[in-house]
Design a protein around this motif. Structure first.
Motif, PDB file in Angstrom:
ATOM      1  N   PRO A   1       0.829  -1.207   0.000  1.00 18.54           N
ATOM      2  CA  PRO A   1       0.000   0.000   0.000  1.00 18.54           C
ATOM      3  C   PRO A   1       0.865   1.258   0.000  1.00 18.54           C
ATOM      4  CG  PRO A   1      -0.015  -1.030   2.155  1.00 18.54           C
ATOM      5  CD  PRO A   1       0.711  -1.960   1.245  1.00 18.54           C
ATOM      6  N   PRO A   2       0.325   2.353  -0.489  1.00 13.34           N
ATOM      7  CA  PRO A   2       1.092   3.598  -0.481  1.00 13.34           C
ATOM      8  C   PRO A   2       1.289   4.111   0.947  1.00 13.34           C
ATOM      9  CG  PRO A   2      -1.114   3.977  -1.317  1.00 13.34           C
ATOM     10  CD  PRO A   2      -0.967   2.511  -1.111  1.00 13.34           C
ATOM     11  N   PRO A   3       2.204   5.049   1.125  1.00 13.05           N
ATOM     12  CA  PRO A   3       2.434   5.566   2.478  1.00 13.05           C
ATOM     13  C   PRO A   3       1.162   6.185   3.054  1.00 13.05           C
ATOM     14  CG  PRO A   3       4.141   6.321   0.971  1.00 13.05           C
ATOM     15  CD  PRO A   3       3.123   5.609   0.155  1.00 13.05           C
ATOM     16  N   GLY A   4       0.908   5.918   4.317  1.00 14.68           N
ATOM     17  CA  GLY A   4      -0.270   6.449   4.987  1.00 14.68           C
ATOM     18  C   GLY A   4      -1.460   5.510   4.949  1.00 14.68           C
ATOM     19  N   TRP A   5      -1.378   4.393   4.259  1.00 10.00           N
ATOM     20  CA  TRP A   5      -2.465   3.420   4.172  1.00 10.00           C
ATOM     21  C   TRP A   5      -2.022   2.134   4.856  1.00 10.00           C
ATOM     22  CZ3 TRP A   5      -7.207   3.816   1.578  1.00 10.00           C
ATOM     23  CH2 TRP A   5      -7.388   4.981   0.845  1.00 10.00           C
ATOM     24  N   ASN A   6      -2.914   1.523   5.637  1.00 12.71           N
ATOM     25  CA  ASN A   6      -2.593   0.181   6.131  1.00 12.71           C
ATOM     26  C   ASN A   6      -3.092  -0.839   5.100  1.00 12.71           C
ATOM     27  OD1 ASN A   6      -5.327  -0.179   6.513  1.00 12.71           O
ATOM     28  ND2 ASN A   6      -5.259   0.173   8.715  1.00 12.71           N
ATOM     29  N   GLN A   7      -2.632  -2.065   5.215  1.00 13.74           N
ATOM     30  CA  GLN A   7      -2.895  -3.087   4.189  1.00 13.74           C
ATOM     31  C   GLN A   7      -4.391  -3.349   4.031  1.00 13.74           C
ATOM     32  OE1 GLN A   7      -0.388  -4.428   2.352  1.00 13.74           O
ATOM     33  NE2 GLN A   7      -1.860  -5.534   1.097  1.00 13.74           N
ATOM     34  N   ARG A   8      -5.115  -3.451   5.139  1.00 14.11           N
ATOM     35  CA  ARG A   8      -6.539  -3.781   5.073  1.00 14.11           C
ATOM     36  C   ARG A   8      -7.342  -2.677   4.387  1.00 14.11           C
ATOM     37  NH1 ARG A   8     -10.406  -5.449  10.107  1.00 14.11           N
ATOM     38  NH2 ARG A   8     -12.201  -5.961   8.848  1.00 14.11           N
TER      39      ARG A   8
ATOM     40  N   GLU B   1      -6.577  -2.690   0.603  1.00 14.70           N
ATOM     41  CA  GLU B   1      -7.220  -3.793  -0.117  1.00 14.70           C
ATOM     42  C   GLU B   1      -8.709  -3.531  -0.289  1.00 14.70           C
ATOM     43  OE1 GLU B   1      -6.337  -7.357   1.982  1.00 14.70           O
ATOM     44  OE2 GLU B   1      -4.235  -7.337   1.369  1.00 14.70           O
ATOM     45  N   TYR B   2      -9.357  -2.975   0.748  1.00 13.46           N
ATOM     46  CA  TYR B   2     -10.775  -2.668   0.627  1.00 13.46           C
ATOM     47  C   TYR B   2     -11.014  -1.621  -0.451  1.00 13.46           C
ATOM     48  CZ  TYR B   2     -15.462  -1.105   1.651  1.00 13.46           C
ATOM     49  OH  TYR B   2     -16.775  -0.762   1.533  1.00 13.46           O
ATOM     50  N   ARG B   3     -10.175  -0.601  -0.479  1.00 15.32           N
ATOM     51  CA  ARG B   3     -10.332   0.449  -1.489  1.00 15.32           C
ATOM     52  C   ARG B   3     -10.110  -0.105  -2.888  1.00 15.32           C
ATOM     53  NH1 ARG B   3      -8.974   4.144  -4.779  1.00 15.32           N
ATOM     54  NH2 ARG B   3      -9.283   6.352  -4.568  1.00 15.32           N
TER      55      ARG B   3
ATOM     56  N   TYR C   1     -12.364  -1.698  -8.087  1.00 13.36           N
ATOM     57  CA  TYR C   1     -12.503  -2.749  -9.090  1.00 13.36           C
ATOM     58  C   TYR C   1     -13.975  -3.061  -9.339  1.00 13.36           C
ATOM     59  CZ  TYR C   1     -11.848  -7.183 -11.441  1.00 13.36           C
ATOM     60  OH  TYR C   1     -11.880  -8.190 -12.368  1.00 13.36           O
ATOM     61  N   ARG C   2     -14.747  -3.190  -8.247  1.00 16.20           N
ATOM     62  CA  ARG C   2     -16.179  -3.483  -8.412  1.00 16.20           C
ATOM     63  C   ARG C   2     -16.910  -2.323  -9.053  1.00 16.20           C
ATOM     64  NH1 ARG C   2     -17.994  -4.066  -3.008  1.00 16.20           N
ATOM     65  NH2 ARG C   2     -15.904  -3.597  -2.356  1.00 16.20           N
ATOM     66  N   ARG C   3     -16.558  -1.087  -8.672  1.00 18.66           N
ATOM     67  CA  ARG C   3     -17.238   0.080  -9.229  1.00 18.66           C
ATOM     68  C   ARG C   3     -16.972   0.211 -10.719  1.00 18.66           C
ATOM     69  NH1 ARG C   3     -14.514   5.292  -7.761  1.00 18.66           N
ATOM     70  NH2 ARG C   3     -13.361   4.649  -9.570  1.00 18.66           N
ATOM     71  N   ASP C   4     -15.742  -0.047 -11.146  1.00 16.50           N
ATOM     72  CA  ASP C   4     -15.391   0.123 -12.548  1.00 16.50           C
ATOM     73  C   ASP C   4     -15.874  -1.018 -13.433  1.00 16.50           C
ATOM     74  OD1 ASP C   4     -14.219   2.485 -11.901  1.00 16.50           O
ATOM     75  OD2 ASP C   4     -12.169   1.703 -11.861  1.00 16.50           O
ATOM     76  N   HIS C   5     -16.088  -2.192 -12.861  1.00 18.86           N
ATOM     77  CA  HIS C   5     -16.471  -3.333 -13.694  1.00 18.86           C
ATOM     78  C   HIS C   5     -17.966  -3.595 -13.715  1.00 18.86           C
ATOM     79  CE1 HIS C   5     -12.174  -3.987 -13.482  1.00 18.86           C
ATOM     80  NE2 HIS C   5     -12.320  -4.686 -14.580  1.00 18.86           N
ATOM     81  N   HIS C   6     -18.725  -3.007 -12.841  1.00 13.92           N
ATOM     82  CA  HIS C   6     -20.191  -3.093 -12.844  1.00 13.92           C
ATOM     83  C   HIS C   6     -20.684  -4.533 -12.963  1.00 13.92           C
ATOM     84  CE1 HIS C   6     -20.249   1.232 -13.258  1.00 13.92           C
ATOM     85  NE2 HIS C   6     -19.437   1.134 -14.284  1.00 13.92           N
TER      86      HIS C   6
END
Length: 134
Positions: free
Chosen positions: A43-50, A53-55, A60-65
């Motif tokens: 993950p980028p700096p300032g983000w935890n792994q969980r 991954e949720y983002r 992915y779900r939003r873009d693939h409908h």
């Protein structure tokens, strides 16, 4: 089959394949979690792994409908409308075909529409298309 030797050879191959097939067919093991984790970027700096991954899964779900069936719904509505228009036109045509021999109906349509054509039972509308007289 015309050749008995070929038929017996084919039967023997099928019998051996049926006996040996299930014993030798095994599913490969599922991929390990380590291999999956190694492919994902950190993950980028300032983000935890969980949270990261949720983002990523949300984007992915939003873009693939995956749950969006709007194309199928629109196609169904347009197909229904087109079918109804074709059926309505055929119904009007059948209705007019029965009246083409009626002189009172022809006189009524000729009085109502100046562009009435008694041979086809249609008149020229303001939209430039021919319409059946009712």
């Amino acid at each position: 089959m015309r050749n008995p030797i070929l038929a017996s050879a084919l039967a023997a191959i099928l019998a051996v394949g049926a006996v040996a097939g299930p014993a030798s067919a095994q599913r490969p093991p599922p991929p390990s979690r380590e291999h999956y984790d190694a492919r994902r970027p950190p993950p980028p700096p300032g983000w935890n792994q969980r949270s990261w991954e949720y983002r990523q899964s949300y984007v992915y779900r939003r873009d693939h409908h995956y749950d969006d069936h709007s194309d199928a719904v629109i196609a169904g509505i347009l197909g229904f409308a087109l079918g109804a228009a074709i059926a309505g036109t055929q119904e009007q045509k059948a209705d007019v075909a029965g009246r083409l021999d009626d002189p009172d109906w022809i006189a009524y349509c000729a009085r109502k529409y100046s562009s009435f054509d008694p041979r086809s039972g249609t008149y020229l509308g303001y939209d430039g298309l021919r319409h059946y007289c009712r």
